[in-house]
Design a protein around this motif. Structure first.
Motif, PDB file in Angstrom:
ATOM      1  N   LEU A  29      34.878  33.797  46.368  1.00 44.58           N
ATOM      2  CA  LEU A  29      36.123  34.818  46.406  1.00 44.58           C
ATOM      3  C   LEU A  29      35.898  35.812  45.281  1.00 44.58           C
ATOM      4  O   LEU A  29      36.256  35.597  44.435  1.00 44.58           O
ATOM      5  CB  LEU A  29      37.312  33.953  46.357  1.00 44.58           C
ATOM      6  N   VAL A  30      35.267  36.969  45.816  1.00 45.22           N
ATOM      7  CA  VAL A  30      35.150  38.044  45.081  1.00 45.22           C
ATOM      8  C   VAL A  30      36.356  38.904  44.507  1.00 45.22           C
ATOM      9  O   VAL A  30      37.171  38.995  45.578  1.00 45.22           O
ATOM     10  CB  VAL A  30      34.191  39.063  45.349  1.00 45.22           C
ATOM     11  N   GLY A  31      36.687  39.109  43.381  1.00 44.64           N
ATOM     12  CA  GLY A  31      37.657  39.993  42.988  1.00 44.64           C
ATOM     13  C   GLY A  31      39.212  39.384  42.383  1.00 44.64           C
ATOM     14  O   GLY A  31      40.201  39.633  42.259  1.00 44.64           O
ATOM     15  N   ARG A  32      38.933  38.060  42.565  1.00 48.66           N
ATOM     16  CA  ARG A  32      40.181  37.061  42.328  1.00 48.66           C
ATOM     17  C   ARG A  32      40.821  37.367  40.883  1.00 48.66           C
ATOM     18  O   ARG A  32      41.926  37.336  40.703  1.00 48.66           O
ATOM     19  CB  ARG A  32      39.467  35.644  42.258  1.00 48.66           C
ATOM     20  N   ASP A  33      39.750  37.469  39.901  1.00 49.38           N
ATOM     21  CA  ASP A  33      40.451  38.097  38.337  1.00 49.38           C
ATOM     22  C   ASP A  33      40.836  39.525  38.543  1.00 49.38           C
ATOM     23  O   ASP A  33      41.368  39.700  37.463  1.00 49.38           O
ATOM     24  CB  ASP A  33      39.115  37.772  37.386  1.00 49.38           C
ATOM     25  N   LEU A  34      40.511  40.283  39.367  1.00 50.25           N
ATOM     26  CA  LEU A  34      40.922  41.711  39.367  1.00 50.25           C
ATOM     27  C   LEU A  34      42.449  41.786  39.811  1.00 50.25           C
ATOM     28  O   LEU A  34      43.033  42.698  39.293  1.00 50.25           O
ATOM     29  CB  LEU A  34      40.083  42.591  40.122  1.00 50.25           C
TER      30      LEU A  34
END
Length: 86
Positions: A29-34
């Motif tokens: 899951l790319v971008g979770r931290d954004l």
């Protein structure tokens, strides 16, 4: 790695990530931290599911089948008049 799907929100992303894992497809899951930067970053395109190139087609097919699925008979929500269902 290929980006194969952009979920609408974190909940959908995590649900699909786990569904793919149950089928043997490792998804990230790319971008979770954004998501903490919402308001300063654009609202769309932050989240994406990414998989290895050799599993991309299988993952796309599984997500398409998931999105096309209908509720099982009897699983429809009961909506008695005057009752708010949350």
């Amino acid at each position: 790695m290929q980006r194969i799907y952009e979920p609408e929100n974190l909940l959908e992303g995590e649900l699909l990530q786990r569904m793919l894992a149950s089928e043997g497809v490792e998804a990230h899951l790319v971008g979770r931290d954004l998501l903490g930067g919402t308001g300063e970053l654009p609202m769309s395109g932050l989240l994406a599911l990414a998989v290895d190139n050799d599993q991309a087609q299988q993952a796309r097919e599984l997500i398409a089948a998931y999105n096309a699925a209908l509720p099982m008979p009897g699983d429809e929500p009961v909506d008695p008049a005057g009752v708010l269902i949350c």
